[in-house]
Scaffold this motif. Sequence first.
Motif, mmCIF file in Angstrom:
data_model
loop_
_atom_site.group_PDB
_atom_site.id
_atom_site.type_symbol
_atom_site.label_atom_id
_atom_site.label_comp_id
_atom_site.label_asym_id
_atom_site.label_seq_id
_atom_site.Cartn_x
_atom_site.Cartn_y
_atom_site.Cartn_z
ATOM 1 N N ASP A 158 0.685 -1.222 0.020
ATOM 2 C CA ASP A 158 -0.009 -0.108 -0.026
ATOM 3 C C ASP A 158 0.648 1.232 -0.052
ATOM 4 O OD1 ASP A 158 -1.955 -1.634 -0.045
ATOM 5 O OD2 ASP A 158 -2.882 -1.197 1.999
ATOM 6 N N ARG A 159 2.003 1.167 0.771
ATOM 7 C CA ARG A 159 2.679 2.514 0.671
ATOM 8 C C ARG A 159 3.544 2.704 -0.466
ATOM 9 N NH1 ARG A 159 4.187 4.263 5.800
ATOM 10 N NH2 ARG A 159 3.122 3.307 7.515
ATOM 11 N N LEU A 160 3.877 1.613 -1.313
ATOM 12 C CA LEU A 160 4.410 1.741 -2.456
ATOM 13 C C LEU A 160 3.555 2.346 -3.527
ATOM 14 C CD1 LEU A 160 6.653 -1.576 -2.641
ATOM 15 C CD2 LEU A 160 7.489 0.638 -2.812
ATOM 16 N N ARG A 161 2.336 1.941 -3.474
ATOM 17 C CA ARG A 161 1.032 1.878 -4.478
ATOM 18 C C ARG A 161 0.831 3.574 -4.289
ATOM 19 N NH1 ARG A 161 -2.683 -3.338 -4.533
ATOM 20 N NH2 ARG A 161 -1.350 -4.383 -5.951
ATOM 21 N N ALA A 162 0.935 4.023 -2.956
ATOM 22 C CA ALA A 162 0.674 5.493 -2.482
ATOM 23 C C ALA A 162 2.012 6.416 -3.132
ATOM 24 C CB ALA A 162 0.191 5.425 -1.159
ATOM 25 N N GLY A 163 3.076 5.662 -3.551
ATOM 26 C CA GLY A 163 4.039 6.659 -3.908
ATOM 27 C C GLY A 163 5.095 6.819 -2.962
ATOM 28 N N ALA A 164 5.375 6.126 -1.817
ATOM 29 C CA ALA A 164 6.209 6.371 -0.863
ATOM 30 C C ALA A 164 7.716 6.198 -1.611
ATOM 31 C CB ALA A 164 6.157 5.223 0.338
ATOM 32 N N THR A 165 8.642 7.211 -1.009
ATOM 33 C CA THR A 165 9.846 7.310 -1.368
ATOM 34 C C THR A 165 10.852 6.125 -0.767
ATOM 35 O OG1 THR A 165 10.586 8.670 0.400
ATOM 36 C CG2 THR A 165 9.624 9.820 -1.663
ATOM 37 N N PRO A 166 11.888 5.560 -1.126
ATOM 38 C CA PRO A 166 12.769 4.957 -0.454
ATOM 39 C C PRO A 166 12.943 5.035 1.151
ATOM 40 C CG PRO A 166 13.480 5.242 -2.615
ATOM 41 C CD PRO A 166 12.395 5.954 -2.396
ATOM 42 N N GLN A 167 13.295 6.517 1.124
ATOM 43 C CA GLN A 167 13.351 6.820 2.712
ATOM 44 C C GLN A 167 12.234 6.576 3.497
ATOM 45 O OE1 GLN A 167 16.373 7.918 3.950
ATOM 46 N NE2 GLN A 167 15.295 8.253 5.832
ATOM 47 N N GLU A 168 11.109 6.993 2.994
ATOM 48 C CA GLU A 168 9.803 6.718 3.643
ATOM 49 C C GLU A 168 9.649 5.169 4.188
ATOM 50 O OE1 GLU A 168 6.854 10.261 2.333
ATOM 51 O OE2 GLU A 168 7.121 8.527 0.894
ATOM 52 N N LEU A 169 9.887 4.554 3.201
ATOM 53 C CA LEU A 169 9.761 3.023 3.362
ATOM 54 C C LEU A 169 10.889 2.516 4.210
ATOM 55 C CD1 LEU A 169 9.521 1.537 -0.226
ATOM 56 C CD2 LEU A 169 7.668 1.587 1.568
ATOM 57 N N TRP A 170 12.102 3.066 4.390
ATOM 58 C CA TRP A 170 13.258 2.703 5.424
ATOM 59 C C TRP A 170 12.581 3.089 6.782
ATOM 60 C CZ3 TRP A 170 17.310 -0.198 5.513
ATOM 61 C CH2 TRP A 170 18.067 -0.059 6.691
ATOM 62 N N GLU A 171 12.186 4.357 6.736
ATOM 63 C CA GLU A 171 11.642 4.784 8.082
ATOM 64 C C GLU A 171 10.316 3.964 8.782
ATOM 65 O OE1 GLU A 171 10.855 8.961 7.480
ATOM 66 O OE2 GLU A 171 13.099 9.374 7.283
ATOM 67 N N ALA A 172 9.544 3.593 7.841
ATOM 68 C CA ALA A 172 8.371 2.734 8.186
ATOM 69 C C ALA A 172 8.905 1.300 8.619
ATOM 70 C CB ALA A 172 7.265 2.655 7.035
ATOM 71 N N ILE A 173 9.846 0.718 8.025
ATOM 72 C CA ILE A 173 10.262 -0.481 8.263
ATOM 73 C C ILE A 173 11.255 -0.483 9.653
ATOM 74 C CG2 ILE A 173 12.078 -2.312 7.711
ATOM 75 C CD1 ILE A 173 11.335 -1.803 4.595
ATOM 76 N N GLY A 174 11.847 0.658 9.715
ATOM 77 C CA GLY A 174 12.575 0.748 11.145
ATOM 78 C C GLY A 174 11.361 0.963 12.344
ATOM 79 N N GLU A 175 10.476 1.830 11.986
ATOM 80 C CA GLU A 175 9.646 1.943 13.188
ATOM 81 C C GLU A 175 9.054 0.400 13.428
ATOM 82 O OE1 GLU A 175 5.322 4.265 13.623
ATOM 83 O OE2 GLU A 175 6.826 5.224 12.389
ATOM 84 N N ALA A 176 8.624 -0.258 12.426
ATOM 85 C CA ALA A 176 8.274 -1.697 12.895
ATOM 86 C C ALA A 176 9.081 -2.450 13.382
ATOM 87 C CB ALA A 176 7.914 -2.162 11.342
#
Length: 98
Positions: free
Chosen positions: A50-68
């Motif tokens: 869902d984050r990829l489909r919404a256009g998340a940047t690599p940095q945003e993905l990295w931060e979300a994974i880190g939070e998880a």
Amino acid sequence: WWRAEGHTGRIGFITSMTEHFCGGCNRLRITADGRLKTCLFGDETLSLRDRLRAGATPQELWEAIGEAVRGKHFKLGGHQDSEEISRGENRPMTLIGG
């Protein structure tokens, strides 16, 4: 470990319920539908799809994974015991893709 006489292989069992290794687990799983699981016992997932489909940047993905990962429970996905796990909404390994 158990070895069958005359064979080179061995069999072992991971007893995570009685001697959990969760606190030192460094594994992440991505399900077939794009969800990140930090624990097989836990109910929480992060939808990378869902984050990829919404256009998340690599940095945003990295931060979300880190939070998880930082939110990962020390033991049994935050459950008290196997009985509590069985009452949860967790998907079995066959549906996770593991």
